[in-house]
Design an enzyme around this catalytic site. Sequence first.
Site, PDB file in Angstrom:
ATOM      1  CG  ASP A  81     -42.834  20.016 -52.069  1.00  0.00           C
ATOM      2  OD1 ASP A  81     -43.621  19.567 -52.919  1.00  0.00           O
ATOM      3  OD2 ASP A  81     -41.682  20.396 -52.352  1.00  0.00           O
TER       4      ASP A  81
ATOM      5  CG  ASP B  81     -39.145  14.068 -58.937  1.00  0.00           C
ATOM      6  OD1 ASP B  81     -39.826  14.999 -59.397  1.00  0.00           O
ATOM      7  OD2 ASP B  81     -39.397  13.507 -57.853  1.00  0.00           O
TER       8      ASP B  81
END
Length: 251
Positions: A11, A130
Amino acid sequence: MLAKRIIPCLDIKDGQTVKGINFVNIKTVGDPVELGAMYAEQGADELVFLDITATHEGRKTFVDLVKRIAREINIPFTVGGGISEIKDAEALLSAGADKISINSSAVRNPKLIDDLALNFGTQFVVVAIDAKNYDGRWTVTVNGGRIPTDKELFSWAKEAEDRGAGEILFTSMDHDGTKAGFANVELAKMADMLKIPIIASGGAGNMDHFVDVFTTGKADAGLAASIFHYKEIGIPDLKHYLSEKGIPIRL
């Protein structure tokens, strides 16, 4: 049987690799190019780089970063974050990315999946989802897990496949960063529904979690971040362990 893939996820925020728990408590863990090169050397099958704050300015920086990654890394890598139109994907693919990942932008504009698949081919398009379990319903979220939507996990995954997604990257927000194992029940259900590969994300804490995700969860790839970033599990050790357990893996 196709070899299962081990995919470290990096990330990116402000050009650095970061990690959080349940999408919050973000900490910096290092330079993404150096980390990526190390994982490639250790035997990672692929890498995923996600620009988690993806502002317009951040995306320009990200294209430069993707060029650096492409110069240094010799395994396939996927990039995501801030891709909302064809030209965004084009810039990242031209910079050297092998695949692009779309998430919030696909939820808001599902036709983007069709357009990307048509322009670049389904093999370039990863749809990341997600999702969080709200009272038994797996709800798709956007904006890094901050905003619940009216979409349901399984119907959205099927729609993404029908529109031209080449892979689904499913992150269970309930499992993310907990190190308590992947969402294997949901992954298996998805695997039975879809024909395209599924990348499992969220919950890796030990080697047996990978055994479980490839057997019970029927996933095609296991993605993890902190266990690799903090050297809790070495990729060569993990691959040998999986091989010993009879799971097809590239050593």
